[in-house]
Each structure stands twice: as C-alpha cells, then as structure tokens.
Write a protein that holds these residues in place. Structure first.
Motif, mmCIF file in Angstrom:
data_model
loop_
_atom_site.group_PDB
_atom_site.id
_atom_site.type_symbol
_atom_site.label_atom_id
_atom_site.label_comp_id
_atom_site.label_asym_id
_atom_site.label_seq_id
_atom_site.Cartn_x
_atom_site.Cartn_y
_atom_site.Cartn_z
ATOM 1 N N LYS A 37 0.851 -1.186 0.000
ATOM 2 C CA LYS A 37 0.000 0.000 0.000
ATOM 3 C C LYS A 37 0.887 1.236 0.000
ATOM 4 O O LYS A 37 1.793 1.375 0.821
ATOM 5 C CB LYS A 37 -0.903 -0.017 1.231
ATOM 6 N N GLN A 38 0.632 2.137 -0.939
ATOM 7 C CA GLN A 38 1.460 3.330 -1.091
ATOM 8 C C GLN A 38 0.746 4.557 -0.571
ATOM 9 O O GLN A 38 -0.478 4.681 -0.685
ATOM 10 C CB GLN A 38 1.812 3.557 -2.565
ATOM 11 N N SER A 39 1.528 5.468 -0.031
ATOM 12 C CA SER A 39 0.968 6.766 0.325
ATOM 13 C C SER A 39 0.782 7.572 -0.953
ATOM 14 O O SER A 39 1.257 7.194 -2.030
ATOM 15 C CB SER A 39 1.927 7.504 1.261
ATOM 16 N N GLU A 40 0.112 8.694 -0.853
ATOM 17 C CA GLU A 40 -0.090 9.558 -2.023
ATOM 18 C C GLU A 40 1.252 10.035 -2.557
ATOM 19 O O GLU A 40 1.506 10.007 -3.764
ATOM 20 C CB GLU A 40 -0.963 10.759 -1.637
ATOM 21 N N TYR A 41 2.123 10.440 -1.643
ATOM 22 C CA TYR A 41 3.454 10.897 -2.050
ATOM 23 C C TYR A 41 4.238 9.764 -2.709
ATOM 24 O O TYR A 41 4.919 9.959 -3.721
ATOM 25 C CB TYR A 41 4.226 11.436 -0.848
ATOM 26 N N GLY A 42 4.140 8.550 -2.146
ATOM 27 C CA GLY A 42 4.855 7.411 -2.697
ATOM 28 C C GLY A 42 4.406 7.096 -4.118
ATOM 29 O O GLY A 42 5.233 6.776 -4.983
ATOM 30 N N ALA A 43 3.098 7.198 -4.373
ATOM 31 C CA ALA A 43 2.578 6.937 -5.718
ATOM 32 C C ALA A 43 3.069 7.990 -6.702
ATOM 33 O O ALA A 43 3.433 7.676 -7.837
ATOM 34 C CB ALA A 43 1.051 6.916 -5.682
ATOM 35 N N GLN A 44 3.097 9.234 -6.264
ATOM 36 C CA GLN A 44 3.560 10.330 -7.123
ATOM 37 C C GLN A 44 5.042 10.174 -7.445
ATOM 38 O O GLN A 44 5.468 10.331 -8.604
ATOM 39 C CB GLN A 44 3.303 11.677 -6.440
ATOM 40 N N LEU A 45 5.827 9.835 -6.423
ATOM 41 C CA LEU A 45 7.266 9.656 -6.625
ATOM 42 C C LEU A 45 7.550 8.480 -7.549
ATOM 43 O O LEU A 45 8.396 8.575 -8.450
ATOM 44 C CB LEU A 45 7.946 9.441 -5.272
ATOM 45 N N ALA A 46 6.828 7.373 -7.357
ATOM 46 C CA ALA A 46 7.025 6.194 -8.198
ATOM 47 C C ALA A 46 6.709 6.502 -9.658
ATOM 48 O O ALA A 46 7.398 6.030 -10.567
ATOM 49 C CB ALA A 46 6.152 5.048 -7.696
ATOM 50 N N GLU A 47 5.678 7.314 -9.888
ATOM 51 C CA GLU A 47 5.303 7.659 -11.257
ATOM 52 C C GLU A 47 6.394 8.488 -11.921
ATOM 53 O O GLU A 47 6.743 8.280 -13.088
ATOM 54 C CB GLU A 47 3.977 8.424 -11.254
ATOM 55 N N LYS A 48 6.958 9.411 -11.153
ATOM 56 C CA LYS A 48 8.049 10.230 -11.699
ATOM 57 C C LYS A 48 9.263 9.356 -12.017
ATOM 58 O O LYS A 48 9.853 9.480 -13.099
ATOM 59 C CB LYS A 48 8.454 11.319 -10.695
ATOM 60 N N GLN A 49 9.617 8.451 -11.116
ATOM 61 C CA GLN A 49 10.775 7.584 -11.328
ATOM 62 C C GLN A 49 10.562 6.678 -12.534
ATOM 63 O O GLN A 49 11.492 6.382 -13.288
ATOM 64 C CB GLN A 49 11.036 6.734 -10.081
ATOM 65 N N LYS A 50 9.323 6.232 -12.725
ATOM 66 C CA LYS A 50 9.008 5.366 -13.859
ATOM 67 C C LYS A 50 9.233 6.102 -15.180
ATOM 68 O O LYS A 50 9.866 5.576 -16.097
ATOM 69 C CB LYS A 50 7.551 4.908 -13.770
#
Length: 197
Positions: A37-50
């Motif tokens: 389960k990801q936090s909102e920030y974690g999801a945003q960061l993962a999308e940028k890294q992707k």
C-alpha cells in the motif's frame, strides 16, 4: 555526461511495467507478488521515477522538462510527455534503429544519426515536426542495425513515418496523448502534483 546506470530489470520489477522493452525484464517477477500500500506521495514519486527510467533521463534534466512544460500552453503533464517523446534518442528508439533507449542514446552520442542530413550527437536534441532522422549511410550495412530494424518494422506509431528502404524516420506531427505507446501505464498528473507541492 551523467548517465543512468541503475539496474534495468530491477526497475521494471519495481514498477511492474516493462519500461525497457526487454523480453526478460519481468521474468523474475514472483507470480504472487503483492503491491504494498502506497501513500499519495509514494505513488507520485514512483510515477516520476518510472517516466524518468522510460526516457533514461536524470532528475535535473527531468525537472527542466517539467519547468518548460509548465510554461507552455496546454496541459502541463501532457506537454511534459510530448517534450520527452520528441527527444532525438527516443525517436531513434521508436523508429526501430535501436533495441532500447540506452542503445539509441549511445548511437546518437557516437554520431551515427543524422537529422535533416546533418550529424547530431546530442541525445536530448528536440526534434520538430517535419524533420527527418536517418542512420548514417556507412552504418547501414551493419548486421546488428539491420536485425533491429527488421524486428521492429511492425512497431508503428501514427506520428512517425518510416522508410525502411532509406533508413529514415520522419516526425510528421506532435503526438496526441492517446497515441503514446505507454498511454495506459503512465499517470502524468501524479508528476505534476508532486512538483507542484
């Protein structure tokens, strides 16, 4: 020049997407792998890294693209993807001259690519609609490039016109968001939200 040397397959498994187009990239993904389960920030960061990994760019350069996209007319997230998609190294990859974005970048760096008949060795060179990308004639007999081009003939995008006989690809127009190859795998809104904080 700074280069992203992080493990490619590990990044693919982390994002759950074959961002490098390699046939074995996701083979080691466990069948029962569960997403934490990801936090909102974690999801945003993962999308940028992707997206950074997809286009093989590092943070400072990626932020410059975001800043430019933010100052352009239109939707910032879509503008960001269009700027990245029309980089020379990416279009060399999309055209089928290279098997991966890393190989495409190396080809540009080594001066194997012409734009409108002139040698360009800058991977981030922004290609404009109407410009013609070509593999320099002295490299067209190379078996490695021949095989790549043959294998990727079926990979077609509506904004790139290819001539397999002449080893050329033309950016006919700017792409539409729904035409991008990863249209269902990226949520650029997360990236805009991350940088807007």
């Amino acid at each position: 020049m700074a280069t992203n040397r992080n493990p490619r397959f590990k990044a693919c498994r982390r994002f759950g997407v074959n961002i490098y187009g390699h046939s074995k990239a996701l083979k080691r993904q466990p069948a029962d792998a569960r997403q934490k389960k990801q936090s909102e920030y974690g999801a945003q960061l993962a999308e940028k890294q992707k997206v950074k990994a997809m286009y093989n760019v590092l943070e400072r350069q990626f932020y410059r693209y975001y800043d430019k996209a933010n100052r352009m007319e239109g939707v910032t997230g879509a503008n960001l993807l269009f700027l990245l998609e029309t980089r020379l190294d990416n279009l060399v990859y999309r055209a089928g001259f290279a098997r991966s974005i890393r190989q495409a970048r190396q080809m540009v760096n080594h001066g194997l690519i012409n734009v409108d008949g002139k040698r360009v060795d800058i991977p981030s060179y922004p290609v404009r609609p109407g410009q013609v990308i070509s593999l320099r004639e002295e490299y067209r007999a190379n078996d490695m490039f021949k095989q790549s081009f043959q294998e990727l003939k079926t990979f077609d995008l509506p904004y790139i016109e290819k001539s397999f006989d002449n080893w050329t690809a033309t950016l006919t127009r700017m792409p539409l968001r729904e035409e991008l190859p990863y249209k269902d795998e990226v949520n650029e809104t997360y990236i805009v939200e991350l940088y807007s904080k």
